[in-house]
Enzyme design. Sequence first.
Site, PDB file in Angstrom:
ATOM      1  N   SER A 169       0.799  -1.219   0.000  1.00 18.35           N
ATOM      2  CA  SER A 169       0.000   0.000   0.000  1.00 18.35           C
ATOM      3  C   SER A 169       0.830   1.267   0.000  1.00 18.35           C
ATOM      4  CB  SER A 169      -0.932   0.003   1.210  1.00 18.35           C
ATOM      5  OG  SER A 169      -1.848  -1.080   1.134  1.00 18.35           O
ATOM      6  N   VAL A 170       2.137   1.147   0.104  1.00 19.53           N
ATOM      7  CA  VAL A 170       2.972   2.351   0.084  1.00 19.53           C
ATOM      8  C   VAL A 170       2.757   3.136  -1.201  1.00 19.53           C
ATOM      9  CG1 VAL A 170       5.350   3.183   0.063  1.00 19.53           C
ATOM     10  CG2 VAL A 170       4.696   1.331   1.599  1.00 19.53           C
TER      11      VAL A 170
END
Length: 430
Positions: A415-416
């Site tokens: 999700s970065v």
Amino acid sequence: MRQKISLLVLFLLIFITACSKESVLPVDTIETFIEEWNNENFTAMYEMLSEEAKATYSPEQFIDRYEKIYQDLDIHNLQVSYQELSKETLEQTVEDGVATFPISVEMDSIAGPIQFTYEATVVLEGEKTNQSWAIQWDPGFIFPELKDGGEITIKTVKPRRGEILDRNQMPLALNDIVYEIGIVPEKLGANAEQEKRRIAELLNMSVERIDAALNADWVKPDLFVPLKKVPKTKEHTLNQLWQLDSVVGKETLGRFYPLGEASAHLVGHVGQITAEELEEFEPGLYDPDDMIGKRGLEKLFEERLRGKKGISVMITRDDGEEVMIAEKPVQHGENISLTIDVNIQEAFFEAYGDDTGTAAVIHPKTGETLALVSSPAFDPNEMVYGVTQSQWDQWQNDPRKPLVNRFTATYAPGSVLKQISAAIGLHRRR
């Protein structure tokens, strides 16, 4: 009819005599001998020697010695040639029964190219009805310096391993003085078994290994028998060893890692080469007791760090005089300079304490890597000079996995990337 038969017999005798003269020419013998020499067919060469030479040198002294010398010196690209004689000289040699041919020998060896000139003597042997030319051989054919006796010796000089330095030329891996600890058997005294147990305890080795070293064929009561190398930083262990009468320490060079655990995964360590590793490299590049990079930068830059050993081929004459016939100078390993800063590397490692993790420090302007840290780690110096089984088991069973290099592991960003996508979207909406 009888007259015709007599003429035929006379013709045949003349023909046989002429053929016989053509078949016993010294040039034919020297050509064949040199051809076999170029093919390193020493058995065939021996068959062409004169009776005098065969009486002086047995097949073992000729064939076995030639083969061993050429094998030990790694002789290849052998080129032997001879200088042809003038017609007048050749005719005279047939009359005299002795011919001398100048020969030229060129070859490559483990110590580089070797070349020399010599004179090959060919003699006529046998009865007049069955004569043949043979080689009047002597050891000068091998190397002229051996003509009057002597032995071939090979001397090697091991290269100094290149050092690994940081951006400020501070050492991450260097060559430093270590002590080669050994025993003089006759000094073990009356309590030999007790002293061996104490030495084994201090050197973290078994008594069986010490006994194996002491029972080697070359060992004599007054000779130094090496057991293990100990870095000078282990002062407490060394001080206890010096108190034992049988223990002797000799200064030598060994690998040392000043940052210890802080750079263990980055720099790696060296270790003694294995039989499997020896087979991977060309013969002669390493010796069985050589050290080789096992992991990290020591392994990555092995070819540049190791250097090339120097080799000298000498003739040691009976009077002790040494004559050099080929020499390849030693090439020491290359020093490798990194962008790493030892102060930053050490500070980041210490900041982790007992925690696990990895960190990379990048220069914001140049993109240079200033530190690569993996925590926890191990002491590479222990790896070089013999890690104990208990220490190895401790590393292996540690749930924090100190032997694992975390900065070489890859992680899915997950999700970065969503934050980057969101930022792009917000920027466009403006």
